[in-house]
Design a protein around this motif. Structure first.
Motif, short mmCIF file in Angstrom:
data_model
loop_
_atom_site.label_atom_id
_atom_site.label_comp_id
_atom_site.label_asym_id
_atom_site.label_seq_id
_atom_site.Cartn_x
_atom_site.Cartn_y
_atom_site.Cartn_z
N THR A 131 0.83 -1.21 0.00
CA THR A 131 0.00 0.00 0.00
C THR A 131 0.86 1.26 0.00
OG1 THR A 131 -0.14 0.17 2.43
CG2 THR A 131 -1.76 -1.23 1.31
N ASP A 132 2.17 1.10 0.11
CA ASP A 132 3.09 2.24 0.18
C ASP A 132 3.77 2.43 -1.16
OD1 ASP A 132 4.94 4.18 0.74
OD2 ASP A 132 6.12 2.97 2.16
N ARG A 133 3.28 3.38 -1.96
CA ARG A 133 3.81 3.56 -3.31
C ARG A 133 5.24 4.11 -3.30
NH1 ARG A 133 1.59 8.99 -6.37
NH2 ARG A 133 2.35 10.51 -4.85
N GLY A 134 5.66 4.66 -2.16
CA GLY A 134 7.01 5.21 -2.08
C GLY A 134 8.09 4.16 -1.96
N ARG B 73 23.45 5.65 13.90
CA ARG B 73 22.60 6.79 14.22
C ARG B 73 21.51 7.00 13.17
NH1 ARG B 73 26.69 11.61 14.61
NH2 ARG B 73 27.48 10.46 12.79
N TYR B 74 21.76 6.48 11.96
CA TYR B 74 20.83 6.71 10.85
C TYR B 74 19.95 5.49 10.57
CZ TYR B 74 24.01 10.61 10.09
OH TYR B 74 24.77 11.75 10.25
N ARG B 75 19.83 4.59 11.53
CA ARG B 75 19.11 3.34 11.30
C ARG B 75 17.64 3.57 10.96
NH1 ARG B 75 20.09 4.07 16.60
NH2 ARG B 75 18.36 3.97 18.10
N ASP B 76 17.05 4.66 11.42
CA ASP B 76 15.63 4.89 11.18
C ASP B 76 15.33 5.42 9.78
OD1 ASP B 76 14.99 4.04 13.71
OD2 ASP B 76 14.97 6.06 14.58
N LEU B 77 16.37 5.66 8.98
CA LEU B 77 16.14 6.15 7.62
C LEU B 77 15.72 5.02 6.67
CD1 LEU B 77 19.10 8.66 7.07
CD2 LEU B 77 16.82 9.05 8.04
N LEU B 78 16.16 3.80 6.99
CA LEU B 78 15.85 2.66 6.13
C LEU B 78 15.89 1.40 7.00
CD1 LEU B 78 15.35 1.34 3.39
CD2 LEU B 78 17.81 1.48 2.94
N TYR B 79 14.74 0.79 7.22
CA TYR B 79 14.68 -0.34 8.14
C TYR B 79 13.44 -1.18 7.88
CZ TYR B 79 11.12 2.34 10.66
OH TYR B 79 9.98 3.04 10.99
N ARG C 245 10.58 0.14 5.58
CA ARG C 245 10.22 1.55 5.74
C ARG C 245 11.42 2.41 5.35
NH1 ARG C 245 5.03 0.46 5.68
NH2 ARG C 245 4.35 -0.84 7.44
N MET C 246 11.16 3.51 4.68
CA MET C 246 12.27 4.33 4.19
C MET C 246 11.90 5.81 4.16
SD MET C 246 14.38 3.97 0.59
CE MET C 246 12.94 4.28 -0.44
N ILE D 94 25.25 1.51 -0.63
CA ILE D 94 24.81 1.98 0.68
C ILE D 94 23.46 1.35 0.99
CG2 ILE D 94 23.70 4.05 -0.26
CD1 ILE D 94 24.56 5.50 2.35
N GLY D 95 23.26 0.99 2.25
CA GLY D 95 22.00 0.37 2.64
C GLY D 95 21.67 0.66 4.08
N GLY D 96 20.62 0.03 4.56
CA GLY D 96 20.17 0.24 5.93
C GLY D 96 21.28 0.00 6.94
N GLY D 97 21.23 0.77 7.98
CA GLY D 97 22.27 0.69 9.01
C GLY D 97 22.58 2.03 9.66
N LEU D 98 22.92 3.06 8.88
CA LEU D 98 23.34 2.97 7.50
C LEU D 98 24.68 2.24 7.41
CD1 LEU D 98 22.49 6.54 6.15
CD2 LEU D 98 21.26 4.45 5.65
N ALA D 99 24.83 1.45 6.35
CA ALA D 99 26.09 0.77 6.07
C ALA D 99 26.46 1.07 4.62
CB ALA D 99 25.94 -0.73 6.28
N TRP D 100 27.72 1.38 4.38
CA TRP D 100 28.13 1.70 3.02
C TRP D 100 29.60 1.32 2.82
CZ3 TRP D 100 27.54 5.10 6.95
CH2 TRP D 100 28.56 6.01 7.21
#
Length: 323
Positions: free
Chosen positions: A151-154, A192-198, A212-213, A310-316
């Motif tokens: 349901t999340d088009r984003g 610290r940026y884990r909530d940006l992509l999880y 979620r992103m 780069i991906g969730g974590g954030l890890a890159w």
């Protein structure tokens, strides 16, 4: 002489089900033009019912082994980069080991989301340099379709399923940047940026959850951090952007790919792009692109390649290698 880990073979597998952008408009307020303009994605592949991540990984592994002219018994270790393993345990890698008929060696998973293949490649390189293994099968495989909120088009329009693999083999070089194989790597993370992509679920919550992103924030971090890590790895190898034959980036979003290439001072004619046909396949995207790039005739022996993700974590991170 210097020990190097050289790519001996490469292969990939994509599920048969192709899902075009227009199909999303049947259930979501979106369109083909909207998705293309924001991501560059035109279609993606989805795993069939009953088809798991280990199944995709095994098909890609067999393709890489065939390309290398090797058999499963020739492999010392398997490393699978995935965030969507079929079971909590055992690892997807041990399941691949079984499906390949390997009774020796060792196998384990690495989880760094979209950066997973870069982390796996760097770790496999370390095992070869330390003498732990002579040949390592490094696989990126994902079935992200199982953790999407439809349901999340984003988010749901961005991801696809697939797998790619390389056979990494011990070789020797002269210790210069002209050697074949992995020349340098750079790995990073910042929780610290884990909530940006999880994913809002997991084993201890007893809920699989959905991806979620925060798209705008991820975009901002991606362009800055991807160019930065690529330059760091090139510096470690004693090289610069001018030496690069191809960037093979994580295929998340065409706008991110273009912005990163521009930040590195490279034109798109030196970037392998597959995102239009596969969508974001997370840890599978780089080995998929390597395999497709070779099949297209883009990547040739002697080419200097930079892979970065780069991906969730954030890890890159990034790896510089000569094909």
């Amino acid at each position: 002489m210097t020990t190097r880990a050289v790519i001996r073979g490469v292969g990939h597998y994509l599920p048969e089900r192709i899902f075009e952008n227009a199909e999303f408009s049947e259930k979501l307020d979106t369109s083909d033009s909207w998705i293309r303009s924001r991501s560059g994605i035109e279609r993606r592949h989805f795993a069939a019912e009953g088809q798991g991540t280990a199944d995709l990984a095994t098909r890609a592994a067999r393709a890489a082994l065939d390309d290398a002219g090797l058999k499963p018994a020739d492999i010392d270790a398997i490393v699978v980069a995935t965030s969507t393993a079929d079971l909590t345990f055992p690892s997807a890698a041990t399941m691949v080991q079984d499906k390949l008929g390997m009774e020796g060696g060792f196998a384990f998973d690495i989880q760094a989301v979209c950066a997973g293949f870069v982390f796996a490649l760097a770790n496999a390189n370390g095992m070869i340099l330390s003498g732990q293994a002579d040949r390592v099968l490094v696989i990126g495989a994902e079935t992200f379709s199982r953790i999407l909120d439809w349901t999340d088009r984003g988010t749901c329009v961005l991801f696809g399923d697939g797998a790619g693999a390389v056979v990494l083999e011990r070789d020797t070089g002269n210790g210069t940047a002209q050697d074949r194989g992995i020349l340098a790597s750079d790995l990073n993370s910042d929780g610290r940026y884990r909530d940006l992509l999880y994913v809002d679920g997991g084993v201890s919550t007893q809920n699989t959850g959905h991806l979620r992103m925060q798209g705008k924030e991820v975009f901002r971090h991606a362009v800055e951090k991807l160019a930065q890590t690529a330059h760091k790895a090139l510096d470690k190898a004693g090289l610069s952007s001018e030496d690069v034959s191809w960037i093979v980036p994580h295929q998340a979003n065409l706008r991110i790919i273009k912005a990163t290439a521009q930040k590195m001072g490279l034109g798109m004619d030196r970037v392998v792009v597959t995102v239009q046909d596969h969508g974001n396949t997370s840890a599978a995207s780089i080995p998929l692109a390597l395999s497709v790039g070779k099949a297209r005739g883009q990547i040739k022996p002697g080419d200097l390649i930079v892979v970065e993700a780069i991906g969730g974590g954030l890890a890159w991170g990034s790896v510089v290698l000569r094909w």
